[in-house]
Design a protein around this motif. Sequence first.
Motif, PDB file in Angstrom:
ATOM      1  N   UNK A  14       0.680  -1.293   0.010  1.00 46.40           N
ATOM      2  CA  UNK A  14       0.130   0.007   0.096  1.00 46.40           C
ATOM      3  C   UNK A  14       0.789   1.190   0.096  1.00 46.40           C
ATOM      4  N   UNK A  15       1.931   1.552   0.675  1.00 48.09           N
ATOM      5  CA  UNK A  15       2.766   2.450   0.972  1.00 48.09           C
ATOM      6  C   UNK A  15       3.335   2.885  -0.631  1.00 48.09           C
ATOM      7  N   UNK A  16       3.787   1.934  -1.391  1.00 49.85           N
ATOM      8  CA  UNK A  16       4.416   2.295  -2.833  1.00 49.85           C
ATOM      9  C   UNK A  16       3.431   1.627  -3.902  1.00 49.85           C
ATOM     10  N   UNK A  17       2.315   1.154  -3.775  1.00 50.28           N
ATOM     11  CA  UNK A  17       1.410   0.730  -4.846  1.00 50.28           C
ATOM     12  C   UNK A  17       1.171   1.732  -5.844  1.00 50.28           C
ATOM     13  N   UNK A  18       1.183   3.126  -5.626  1.00 53.83           N
ATOM     14  CA  UNK A  18       0.957   4.063  -6.840  1.00 53.83           C
ATOM     15  C   UNK A  18       2.031   4.024  -7.639  1.00 53.83           C
ATOM     16  N   UNK A  19       3.103   4.257  -7.040  1.00 53.19           N
ATOM     17  CA  UNK A  19       4.719   4.287  -7.968  1.00 53.19           C
ATOM     18  C   UNK A  19       4.748   2.784  -8.499  1.00 53.19           C
ATOM     19  N   UNK A  20       4.583   1.980  -7.958  1.00 49.76           N
ATOM     20  CA  UNK A  20       4.821   0.447  -8.511  1.00 49.76           C
ATOM     21  C   UNK A  20       3.776   0.311  -9.929  1.00 49.76           C
ATOM     22  N   UNK A  21       2.602   0.776  -9.734  1.00 46.98           N
ATOM     23  CA  UNK A  21       1.704   0.424 -10.843  1.00 46.98           C
ATOM     24  C   UNK A  21       2.020   1.310 -11.964  1.00 46.98           C
ATOM     25  N   UNK A  22       2.342   2.538 -11.402  1.00 48.56           N
ATOM     26  CA  UNK A  22       2.417   3.630 -12.530  1.00 48.56           C
ATOM     27  C   UNK A  22       3.849   3.137 -13.504  1.00 48.56           C
ATOM     28  N   UNK A  23       4.732   2.564 -12.516  1.00 44.93           N
ATOM     29  CA  UNK A  23       5.952   2.221 -13.335  1.00 44.93           C
ATOM     30  C   UNK A  23       5.658   0.807 -14.314  1.00 44.93           C
ATOM     31  N   UNK A  24       4.648   0.052 -13.901  1.00 52.88           N
ATOM     32  CA  UNK A  24       4.555  -1.166 -14.719  1.00 52.88           C
ATOM     33  C   UNK A  24       3.505  -0.488 -16.090  1.00 52.88           C
ATOM     34  N   UNK A  25       2.791   0.479 -15.747  1.00 54.98           N
ATOM     35  CA  UNK A  25       1.920   0.993 -16.619  1.00 54.98           C
ATOM     36  C   UNK A  25       2.967   1.485 -17.876  1.00 54.98           C
ATOM     37  N   UNK A  26       3.792   2.316 -17.352  1.00 52.11           N
ATOM     38  CA  UNK A  26       4.880   3.121 -18.285  1.00 52.11           C
ATOM     39  C   UNK A  26       5.576   1.819 -18.916  1.00 52.11           C
ATOM     40  N   UNK A  27       5.950   0.885 -18.421  1.00 53.49           N
ATOM     41  CA  UNK A  27       6.652  -0.268 -19.099  1.00 53.49           C
ATOM     42  C   UNK A  27       5.813  -0.869 -20.334  1.00 53.49           C
TER      43      UNK A  27
END
Length: 589
Positions: A14-27
Amino acid sequence: MMLDRWGYEVNTASASSSSCISSINSYYHQVLSYGRKRDVIMEAVDADPNCVLANILAALFCSSHDPSRVPSLVHAATSHLGKATPYEKAVFETINCMLSPNRDDEVAVELHSKLLKEFPKDLVSLKRAQVLCFYMGRADLSLQLVQQVLPSNNQQDFVYGMLAFPLLELGRMEDAEKAAKKGFQINKEDPWSQHALCHVYQYECRFKEAVEFMEECSKSWGPLSSFMNTHNWWHVALCYLEGNAPFEKVCEIYENRIWKELDRIDASPVEVYLNAVGLLLRVHVRGKIHFFEDYLKMLAGYLSDRAFWYLEWHLDLLTLWAFACTGKTLEARDLLEGLESKVSMMNPKKRKLMKKGLTLAEAAYEYGRGDFTRALELLGPDFDAESCKMVGASGEQLDVFNEVWYVMLLDAGDAKKAIEVIEKQLKKRSGTPFLWRLLGILDVGEARSRKYRWRSLNEKSKSVGASRTLKNPIFYAKRIGNFVKINTTSEKSGGAGAPTVDDVYIGYRSMKRQNMVSKPSPITYPVDNLSLVPFLFRPAVSNLSPNHSGHRKQALQLLGRSIQHSLQSLSGQCTHRSKAAASCYEQEW
């Protein structure tokens, strides 16, 4: 839980979910748009080291960029698989299969098909599956997969370029053009739709249309990977080369668009080398490699670095030719022996498939070192480069090996076989200028090697009682062929600026510096085989003085119309051939 771009659940802290998903979507976007920042997936791992999806996608990326990191990334994904969502587990299963040593490609494709049935919006998994199919030479499977998910993505970005490519590889050019145009309409910066549309134009010999389209699209190519950027320019260069543009255009693209990519700090050299050496082989087959001798030697020198070996079968084939052509025999033998060793260690199914690729590799080596007899023996009498797609090359990329085969048949004096296979190919692509020129050479008995030789022509000249060896094919055809008169006329251009033709032989006359547009001039050409026509007309166009290039379009259209008009009364087959011949020369650069 978070939702990714496709709307599928991903378990991330939860603490880093937004950043992780954003990077996955960018990939995801980088993969589908052939971007040069696919390493953004590593930021997803940094944001959440426990995310299964981030780790397994990163492992796939590192498998071709930093293999040493793959085991730890797969281990991290496996360790947290119990907490993964069904979607993450499905992606993990497909990629883990792809990463396994000596994988079974058919099993990997089947796993992707299973994933896409349950998660049809995942276009990155579709892309992975299509890449697998590409290296299997199975455009039919690739088409089935995209058709499987199309109902769920019928207005989505990128999907129509992914539909168009297998269609064109299967020869369904009309359907491929429709799909590519729809993809381009949805997103004019979709490089795969642009690329597919160029393929169609190129296949149909609409070279000028292809060049104009791609050069307009090139404004959006800055963010593309080294491969996609230089590959698009490779297509443009081929259109110039095949469409009889001034050769300086080809040189300019190689130097300023393909080779210059290496100046970028984030360039991938191996991706550049693939397109560079592929273009040089095309040039070599057309007898113009002397324009690129320094580049070829330089390229062969760079490719001597074994770090570039065994990454791409297609590149290895081209590298073998470059080594042999530049005298790097030791390197060529080492590379070839390495390929043989790799094939011997494959599973039986893959080993059987790759034997064709290995044979083509040996033939490329023999062609490069000038042993055409051995190369022809290796390829056999029924060679067709289309059957070698398992080396990871499109039909367009492989077509150069067909051209190599035709040239070697000519050199061996096997005119009958050469005519048979070239005419078969012309039934698929009736307007291909290079093939028409080869037929023109054949029809006057010319045998080709590194320089044009006249062995069979000289033998024929003796049989008809010629008093001396004939030096020009038109002389010979004039003596014993059937003829048609072609009247070339155009409006008088006036003044000293009229375009000129240098050393163009017509009948028994040598018309040196003849003014083409001064007055109507009846010209006699042999038409016992109309494939000769474009070969005979080419000098009249290519030898126009560079100072009068503005008249080129007028001359091209004039000659094309002359062929069409003057032969219209002949048989249906002749009319068909004359149309094809004329179409070769209607394009103005």
